[in-house]
Motif scaffolding. Structure first.
Motif, PDB file in Angstrom:
ATOM      1  N   LYS A  55      36.656  40.879  79.313  1.00 22.37           N
ATOM      2  CA  LYS A  55      37.456  39.698  79.640  1.00 22.37           C
ATOM      3  C   LYS A  55      37.335  39.368  81.125  1.00 22.37           C
ATOM      4  CE  LYS A  55      40.739  40.314  75.905  1.00 22.37           C
ATOM      5  NZ  LYS A  55      42.105  40.651  75.524  1.00 22.37           N
ATOM      6  N   GLY A  56      37.322  40.402  81.963  1.00 24.48           N
ATOM      7  CA  GLY A  56      37.172  40.186  83.395  1.00 24.48           C
ATOM      8  C   GLY A  56      35.804  39.618  83.745  1.00 24.48           C
ATOM      9  N   THR A  58      33.924  37.920  81.761  1.00 24.36           N
ATOM     10  CA  THR A  58      33.919  36.545  81.236  1.00 24.36           C
ATOM     11  C   THR A  58      34.565  35.596  82.236  1.00 24.36           C
ATOM     12  OG1 THR A  58      34.052  37.397  78.978  1.00 24.36           O
ATOM     13  CG2 THR A  58      34.675  35.110  79.309  1.00 24.36           C
ATOM     14  N   ARG A  59      35.676  36.001  82.775  1.00 22.65           N
ATOM     15  CA  ARG A  59      36.382  35.167  83.754  1.00 22.65           C
ATOM     16  C   ARG A  59      35.556  34.977  85.026  1.00 22.65           C
ATOM     17  NH1 ARG A  59      40.625  38.209  84.784  1.00 22.65           N
ATOM     18  NH2 ARG A  59      41.067  38.594  82.622  1.00 22.65           N
ATOM     19  N   ILE A  60      34.945  36.066  85.518  1.00 21.13           N
ATOM     20  CA  ILE A  60      34.151  36.002  86.753  1.00 21.13           C
ATOM     21  C   ILE A  60      32.952  35.071  86.585  1.00 21.13           C
ATOM     22  CG2 ILE A  60      32.607  37.350  88.247  1.00 21.13           C
ATOM     23  CD1 ILE A  60      34.565  39.708  87.865  1.00 21.13           C
ATOM     24  N   LEU A  61      32.284  35.138  85.437  1.00 25.74           N
ATOM     25  CA  LEU A  61      31.104  34.305  85.197  1.00 25.74           C
ATOM     26  C   LEU A  61      31.469  32.872  84.814  1.00 25.74           C
ATOM     27  CD1 LEU A  61      28.737  36.780  83.326  1.00 25.74           C
ATOM     28  CD2 LEU A  61      28.670  36.073  85.719  1.00 25.74           C
ATOM     29  N   GLY A  62      32.738  32.624  84.556  1.00 24.96           N
ATOM     30  CA  GLY A  62      33.174  31.273  84.215  1.00 24.96           C
ATOM     31  C   GLY A  62      32.863  30.864  82.788  1.00 24.96           C
ATOM     32  N   ILE A  63      32.702  31.844  81.920  1.00 24.09           N
ATOM     33  CA  ILE A  63      32.449  31.558  80.510  1.00 24.09           C
ATOM     34  C   ILE A  63      33.795  31.334  79.834  1.00 24.09           C
ATOM     35  CG2 ILE A  63      31.488  32.501  78.379  1.00 24.09           C
ATOM     36  CD1 ILE A  63      29.466  33.999  80.113  1.00 24.09           C
ATOM     37  N   GLN A  64      33.875  30.323  78.981  1.00 25.71           N
ATOM     38  CA  GLN A  64      35.151  29.901  78.409  1.00 25.71           C
ATOM     39  C   GLN A  64      35.727  30.888  77.397  1.00 25.71           C
ATOM     40  OE1 GLN A  64      36.903  27.230  79.415  1.00 25.71           O
ATOM     41  NE2 GLN A  64      35.328  26.990  80.980  1.00 25.71           N
ATOM     42  N   THR A  66      35.509  34.720  75.244  1.00 28.77           N
ATOM     43  CA  THR A  66      35.008  36.095  75.228  1.00 28.77           C
ATOM     44  C   THR A  66      33.896  36.245  74.201  1.00 28.77           C
ATOM     45  OG1 THR A  66      37.216  36.862  75.850  1.00 28.77           O
ATOM     46  CG2 THR A  66      35.703  38.506  75.018  1.00 28.77           C
ATOM     47  N   MET A  67      34.012  35.540  73.081  1.00 23.91           N
ATOM     48  CA  MET A  67      32.983  35.603  72.040  1.00 23.91           C
ATOM     49  C   MET A  67      31.663  35.053  72.561  1.00 23.91           C
ATOM     50  SD  MET A  67      32.299  36.731  69.110  1.00 23.91           S
ATOM     51  CE  MET A  67      33.917  37.187  68.606  1.00 23.91           C
ATOM     52  N   ASN A  68      31.716  33.999  73.358  1.00 20.79           N
ATOM     53  CA  ASN A  68      30.492  33.468  73.964  1.00 20.79           C
ATOM     54  C   ASN A  68      29.867  34.509  74.895  1.00 20.79           C
ATOM     55  OD1 ASN A  68      30.792  31.063  72.639  1.00 20.79           O
ATOM     56  ND2 ASN A  68      31.699  29.998  74.374  1.00 20.79           N
ATOM     57  N   MET A  69      30.695  35.251  75.601  1.00 23.43           N
ATOM     58  CA  MET A  69      30.199  36.300  76.493  1.00 23.43           C
ATOM     59  C   MET A  69      29.511  37.400  75.696  1.00 23.43           C
ATOM     60  SD  MET A  69      29.868  37.346  79.512  1.00 23.43           S
ATOM     61  CE  MET A  69      29.547  38.830  80.403  1.00 23.43           C
ATOM     62  N   PHE A  72      26.201  36.116  74.679  1.00 18.19           N
ATOM     63  CA  PHE A  72      25.345  36.068  75.860  1.00 18.19           C
ATOM     64  C   PHE A  72      24.794  37.464  76.183  1.00 18.19           C
ATOM     65  CE2 PHE A  72      24.981  36.239  80.577  1.00 18.19           C
ATOM     66  CZ  PHE A  72      23.899  35.377  80.707  1.00 18.19           C
ATOM     67  N   LEU A  73      25.652  38.480  76.131  1.00 15.72           N
ATOM     68  CA  LEU A  73      25.201  39.847  76.380  1.00 15.72           C
ATOM     69  C   LEU A  73      24.191  40.301  75.321  1.00 15.72           C
ATOM     70  CD1 LEU A  73      28.484  41.627  77.514  1.00 15.72           C
ATOM     71  CD2 LEU A  73      26.537  40.965  78.930  1.00 15.72           C
ATOM     72  N   GLY A  74      24.429  39.909  74.075  1.00 18.48           N
ATOM     73  CA  GLY A  74      23.480  40.232  73.012  1.00 18.48           C
ATOM     74  C   GLY A  74      22.133  39.576  73.248  1.00 18.48           C
ATOM     75  N   PHE A  75      22.160  38.337  73.704  1.00 19.67           N
ATOM     76  CA  PHE A  75      20.931  37.619  74.022  1.00 19.67           C
ATOM     77  C   PHE A  75      20.185  38.309  75.165  1.00 19.67           C
ATOM     78  CE2 PHE A  75      18.854  34.274  76.597  1.00 19.67           C
ATOM     79  CZ  PHE A  75      17.893  33.880  75.680  1.00 19.67           C
ATOM     80  N   LEU A  76      20.907  38.702  76.209  1.00 15.58           N
ATOM     81  CA  LEU A  76      20.276  39.393  77.337  1.00 15.58           C
ATOM     82  C   LEU A  76      19.685  40.724  76.899  1.00 15.58           C
ATOM     83  CD1 LEU A  76      22.690  38.758  80.343  1.00 15.58           C
ATOM     84  CD2 LEU A  76      20.489  37.688  79.862  1.00 15.58           C
TER      85      LEU A  76
END
Length: 120
Positions: A55-56, A58-64, A66-69, A72-76
């Motif tokens: 969650k932290g 997600t907030r730092i990266l400005g992603i709306q 947590t599921m999107n984060m 994104f991590l899975g994609f990376l």
């Protein structure tokens, strides 16, 4: 995240880690190709144990969301694994090319040696 879900995820991550370590131990997989998986497993264990970290981040990266984060991590992770496999395939291809050239040169030498013996 509920405690039950955390326990289930940790059990699955532990089983995955045990399978990978067992495959390395049996020499089915080489350690250098497994390091990415071991690193991913370690990161996932940390994120399961401390869900506030994601969650932290997600907030730092400005992603709306947590599921999107998580996606994104899975994609990376997928990109890192694909890159690792590409490097491994490139090394194997170069080695096969070198061995093929060596075999061709040895075959030529054998043919030349055989033709010299038949001429005498």
């Amino acid at each position: 995240m509920s405690l039950r879900l955390q326990i289930i995820l940790l059990v699955f991550l532990g089983i995955g880690l045990a399978v990978v370590v067992n495959m390395v131990r049996k020499r089915i997989l080489e350690l250098k190709y497994v390091l990415v998986w071991l690193f991913a497993d370690l990161v996932l264990v940390i994120l399961v144990l401390f869900p506030s970290l994601i969650k932290g981040i997600t907030r730092i990266l400005g992603i709306q969301s947590t599921m999107n984060m998580i996606f994104f991590l899975g994609f990376l992770l997928s990109l890192v694994i694909i890159f690792t496999l590409t490097v491994a395939i490139s090394k194997v291809t170069a080695e096969v090319r070198r061995m093929s050239q060596t075999i061709a040169m040895l075959d030529k030498k054998l043919l030349e040696a055989g033709s010299e013996n038949t001429d005498q």
